[in-house]
Design an enzyme around this catalytic site. Structure first.
Site, mmCIF file in Angstrom:
data_model
loop_
_atom_site.group_PDB
_atom_site.id
_atom_site.type_symbol
_atom_site.label_atom_id
_atom_site.label_comp_id
_atom_site.label_asym_id
_atom_site.label_seq_id
_atom_site.Cartn_x
_atom_site.Cartn_y
_atom_site.Cartn_z
ATOM 1 C CE LYS A 1 49.256 41.188 41.494
ATOM 2 N NZ LYS A 1 47.885 40.824 41.244
ATOM 3 N NE ARG B 1 43.335 43.045 45.081
ATOM 4 C CZ ARG B 1 42.888 43.921 44.182
ATOM 5 N NH1 ARG B 1 43.645 44.265 43.174
ATOM 6 N NH2 ARG B 1 41.699 44.461 44.313
ATOM 7 C CG LEU B 2 45.545 36.299 39.576
ATOM 8 C CD1 LEU B 2 46.019 36.452 38.140
ATOM 9 C CD2 LEU B 2 45.646 34.841 40.011
ATOM 10 C CB ILE B 3 49.623 35.997 45.003
ATOM 11 C CG1 ILE B 3 48.526 35.755 46.056
ATOM 12 C CG2 ILE B 3 50.954 36.294 45.678
ATOM 13 C CD1 ILE B 3 48.292 36.885 47.029
ATOM 14 N N GLY C 1 34.403 36.228 55.134
ATOM 15 C CA GLY C 1 35.302 35.817 56.210
ATOM 16 C C GLY C 1 34.840 34.605 56.993
ATOM 17 C CB SER C 2 32.386 31.874 56.473
ATOM 18 O OG SER C 2 32.754 31.275 55.267
ATOM 19 C CG HIS D 1 38.924 27.104 43.584
ATOM 20 N ND1 HIS D 1 38.722 28.415 43.196
ATOM 21 C CD2 HIS D 1 38.273 26.336 42.675
ATOM 22 C CE1 HIS D 1 37.995 28.427 42.088
ATOM 23 N NE2 HIS D 1 37.706 27.189 41.753
HETATM 24 C C1 GRF Z 1 35.241 30.384 49.750
HETATM 25 O O1 GRF Z 1 34.176 29.653 49.253
HETATM 26 C C2 GRF Z 1 36.521 30.013 49.073
HETATM 27 O O2 GRF Z 1 36.513 28.732 48.546
HETATM 28 C C3 GRF Z 1 36.632 31.007 47.953
HETATM 29 O O3 GRF Z 1 36.071 32.184 48.449
HETATM 30 C C4 GRF Z 1 35.110 31.869 49.446
HETATM 31 C C5 GRF Z 1 35.390 32.736 50.633
HETATM 32 O O4 GRF Z 1 34.375 32.656 51.581
HETATM 33 N N1 GRF Z 1 38.006 31.147 47.540
HETATM 34 P P1 GRF Z 1 34.530 33.355 53.004
HETATM 35 O O5 GRF Z 1 34.805 34.823 52.782
HETATM 36 O O6 GRF Z 1 35.618 32.668 53.745
HETATM 37 O O7 GRF Z 1 33.183 33.157 53.650
#
Ligand code: GRF
Length: 194
Positions: A67, A93-95, A14-15, A111
């Site tokens: 799903k 998870r794929l939407i 969750g950063s 990503h």
């Molecule tokens: C991020 O690096 C994002 O690019 C990828 O998953 C990670 C999630 O990190 N899709 P966080 O949980 O927000 O710290």
């Protein structure tokens, strides 16, 4: 309709959720996170959301009979909170068609690579294995593929010769935490968003 009322979907640390909340607090983001959806009970993002006072829906997808039913449940929660944009932030998870149909061009993902290079899991490890000198971050709209939707923004991150997975990941995340709120803000300002 602009994206102003957001749901963040996350499975892990969750950063990026934190970065979005900090942008809101700093006044650089107008849109508001009204809901967090987490598909992994115990994930650290849950405590972060609770601390921030954001309602959290924690679900175990395997408790649902498929799903579509899982996504129907998520969709009802999004509707109950008047969500007009979904922000994927480490949602593993794929939407599926249920959410895609209701939030067409209103679901974003971040990503940790310059897509279309290194889609899927462990993009940072994939980049190191290939020995590329440049990787980066992509924000894109979500479609039914794995990290395949139209690209909105990209930023490059150079790979140093002595980078480890941890050091490269840290550089990439620093970019993510600035770029994602910026992109969300620019979309939230569009009248005919997305
Ligand atoms: C991020 O690096 C994002 O690019 C990828 O998953 C990670 C999630 O990190 N899709 P966080 O949980 O927000 O710290």
């Amino acid at each position: 309709m602009a994206m102003k009322q957001l749901a963040v979907f996350a499975s892990g640390t969750g950063s990026n959720f934190d970065a979005i909340m900090q942008a809101k607090q700093a006044g650089t983001l107008d849109a508001k996170v009204e809901l967090v959806v987490c598909d992994r009970p115990g994930a650290p993002v849950i405590a972060k959301a609770e601390q921030a006072g954001v309602p959290v829906l924690v679900l175990r997808p395997k408790d649902f009979d498929g799903k579509a039913l899982y996504e129907e449940h998520v969709l009802s929660a999004c509707r109950a909170h008047d969500i007009d944009g979904i922000i994927l932030a480490g949602y593993m998870r794929l939407i599926g068609p249920t959410l895609l149909a209701s939030y067409q061009q209103r679901i974003l993902n971040i990503h940790p690579s310059l897509l279309p290079a290194f889609p899927g899991k462990d993009a940072v490890g994939q980049a190191l294995d290939k020995g590329v000198k440049m990787t980066g971050v992509t924000v894109h709209y979500v479609d039914d593929g794995m990290d395949t939707g139209p690209i909105i923004a990209q930023e490059a991150v150079p790979v140093a010769d002595d980078d480890t997975k941890e050091s490269l990941q840290a550089k990439i995340q620093a970019v993510e935490h600035r770029l994602y709120p910026e992109v969300i803000q620019s979309l939230s300002m569009k009248e005919e968003s997305l």
